[in-house]
Enzyme design. Structure first.
Site, PDB file in Angstrom:
ATOM      1  N   ASP A 114       0.728  -1.239  -0.119  1.00 51.74           N
ATOM      2  CA  ASP A 114      -0.189  -0.053  -0.103  1.00 51.74           C
ATOM      3  C   ASP A 114       0.725   1.209   0.013  1.00 51.74           C
ATOM      4  O   ASP A 114       1.518   1.419   1.062  1.00 51.74           O
ATOM      5  CB  ASP A 114      -0.850  -0.060   1.332  1.00 51.74           C
ATOM      6  CG  ASP A 114      -1.791   1.110   1.489  1.00 51.74           C
ATOM      7  OD1 ASP A 114      -2.274   1.889   0.132  1.00 51.74           O
ATOM      8  OD2 ASP A 114      -2.178   1.519   2.438  1.00 51.74           O
ATOM      9  N   ASP A 121      -1.909   5.809  -4.829  1.00 53.82           N
ATOM     10  CA  ASP A 121      -2.148   4.930  -3.920  1.00 53.82           C
ATOM     11  C   ASP A 121      -2.578   3.727  -4.446  1.00 53.82           C
ATOM     12  O   ASP A 121      -3.900   3.262  -4.983  1.00 53.82           O
ATOM     13  CB  ASP A 121      -3.514   5.591  -3.103  1.00 53.82           C
ATOM     14  CG  ASP A 121      -3.727   4.733  -1.896  1.00 53.82           C
ATOM     15  OD1 ASP A 121      -3.236   3.854  -1.788  1.00 53.82           O
ATOM     16  OD2 ASP A 121      -4.857   5.135  -1.321  1.00 53.82           O
TER      17      ASP A 121
END
Length: 445
Positions: free
Chosen positions: A101, A293
């Site tokens: 992430d 992201d």
């Protein structure tokens, strides 16, 4: 485990430095993702921290290895919503399925005690510190409690120290990470998710543990990675790839043509965009923020810009429960274009529609970024699709400085996988820059 993985295999490939190792993982069908997304969708929220607020900077401590080459982890394409791969902790190693992430900076996995303390932990692979010869508690005086608040509730645990291995060869000793024993705050989103934990790949300024270097910060310095750099190819209905220590030139159309743009502030992977355009309509020419992201599948934009975009759809209706726009299924959606570093990057209109399980209802795959004001923390609560996570809340950066510069506080897009799949994405930690490169022709959507 919740799914069966292929046998691990090593593969040679041309790279920016040398050899790459890949770990392939099976994928979940696309239909499953949309059903999960539409059953539980909470948009991100960005809140503004006051300058007087106390803050915590962090990272983690790791360290070692003796490699001088790149490495690659093949990422799972979870219904085009979530990508994850393998990580090992301890001696002998215990293997976990992790979300890689770029929207967060912490590393956590469920502890063995999570199985009895949290009802949604029963199907997870827990970390057992008693089974690892290299585990140790954090040093006296160091932060020991891990607390993070998600949209549906809190996750809690304790920090510990152990050896971390990624992509077989990158081994980091003395890495601080969190062992989570309370995950009930995540509810069924975590129970149904196909991952065990999260490996944050952003900068230390948004970590929950003060004073410790993050995993990515130490890969080059102490684990032998060629560079403090990593790169993502997010496959469309196919395996993806995380390259560590450099980037994989074999996946690029022209390795000599990388569009490098500076990070606006080293907290999130936040860059500046020059223009946003929807079809023939220019939405804004104002300098606009974009957070890259990998932990989010959709796109999220400022409300005024998203409202202007959706005004082009006849019959569009906002659905508060989903925070998405319902649109007629026969809507002809134009391309969405973002100009970055003087170059245009398009998301085809065909990729901007989500259909429910009945094929009767369709939704626009661009949602509204929520903004709010808080006197205590600066948060970017991120949605990790497939009933995974609702939100991720992070403390602010150094000396009371918000991780989001003031000019972007109400003017930032969250660029999820639907954008990142369109090109090869390079994250240069040391030089605080983000690179975009055209994918090899046969890899394009």
């Amino acid at each position: 485990m919740l799914f069966r993985s292929f046998a691990l295999s090593a593969a040679l490939a041309a790279t920016a430095v040398a050899e790459l190792v890949t770990v392939p993982i099976r994928k979940v069908p696309d239909k499953q993702h949309h059903a999960n997304l539409l059953s539980s969708h909470t948009p991100p929220r960005l809140s503004v921290m006051s300058s007087s607020t106390a803050v915590a900077v962090t990272g983690r401590k790791l360290i070692r290895g003796a490699l001088d080459h790149d490495e690659t982890v093949v990422l799972r394409d979870l219904k085009n919503a979530q990508y994850y791969g393998k990580l090992k902790i301890g001696t002998p190693p215990q293997e976990f399925d992790m979300v890689f992430d770029t929207g967060s900076s912490d590393l956590w996995v469920p502890a063995k005690s999570c199985l009895s303390k949290s009802s949604n932990c029963s199907a997870k692979k827990p970390y057992d510190e008693s089974a690892s010869l290299t585990y140790s508690e954090v040093a006296t005086g160091s932060q020991s409690d891990f607390n993070i608040v998600y949209g549906s509730g809190a996750v809690r645990g304790k920090f510990g120290v152990d050896t971390i291995t990624v992509a077989e060869d990158y081994t980091v000793e003395g890495q601080t990470f969190a062992r989570v024993d309370s995950t009930d705050g995540l509810g069924k989103v975590y129970k149904n998710a196909k991952f065990d934990g999260i490996l944050g790949l952003s900068f230390p300024g948004i970590s929950r543990n003060a004073g410790v270097k993050t995993f990515i910060a130490n890969l080059h310095e102490k684990a032998g990675a060629a560079k403090a750099m990593f790169a993502f190819y997010l496959g469309d209905e196919a395996d993806g790839e995380l390259a560590i220590g450099g980037y994989n030139e074999d996946l690029m159309q022209d390795p000599d043509n990388i569009n490098w743009v500076p990070i606006e502030r080293p907290a999130y992977w936040l860059i500046a965009m020059d223009q946003v355009k929807f079809g023939d309509t220019v939405i804004t020419t104002e300098k606009t923020g974009a957070i890259m992201d990998t932990g989010t599948s959709l796109l999220y934009g400022p409300q005024d810009q998203v409202d202007q975009i959706t005004s082009a759809f006849e019959g569009a209706r906002y659905v508060p429960r989903l925070s998405l726009y319902n649109i007629p299924c026969d809507t002809d959606i134009p391309n969405l274009e973002f100009q970055i570093g003087g170059q245009a990057y398009n998301i085809p209109g065909d990729n901007l529609m989500i259909t429910d399980d009945s094929n009767k209802y369709c939704f626009f795959a661009v949602a509204i970024m929520k903004f709010a004001v808080s006197s205590e923390v600066d948060t970017l609560d991120e949605e990790l699709e497939e009933k995974v996570m609702d939100e991720i809340k992070n403390l602010a950066g150094e000396a009371g400085q918000s991780p989001i510069p003031s000019e972007y506080k109400h003017n930032t897009w969250l660029m999820g996988d639907s954008f990142l799949r369109q090109q090869y994405n390079i994250f240069d930690y040391d030089n605080e820059q983000f690179g975009l490169a055209e994918l090899r022709e046969d890899l394009k959507e």
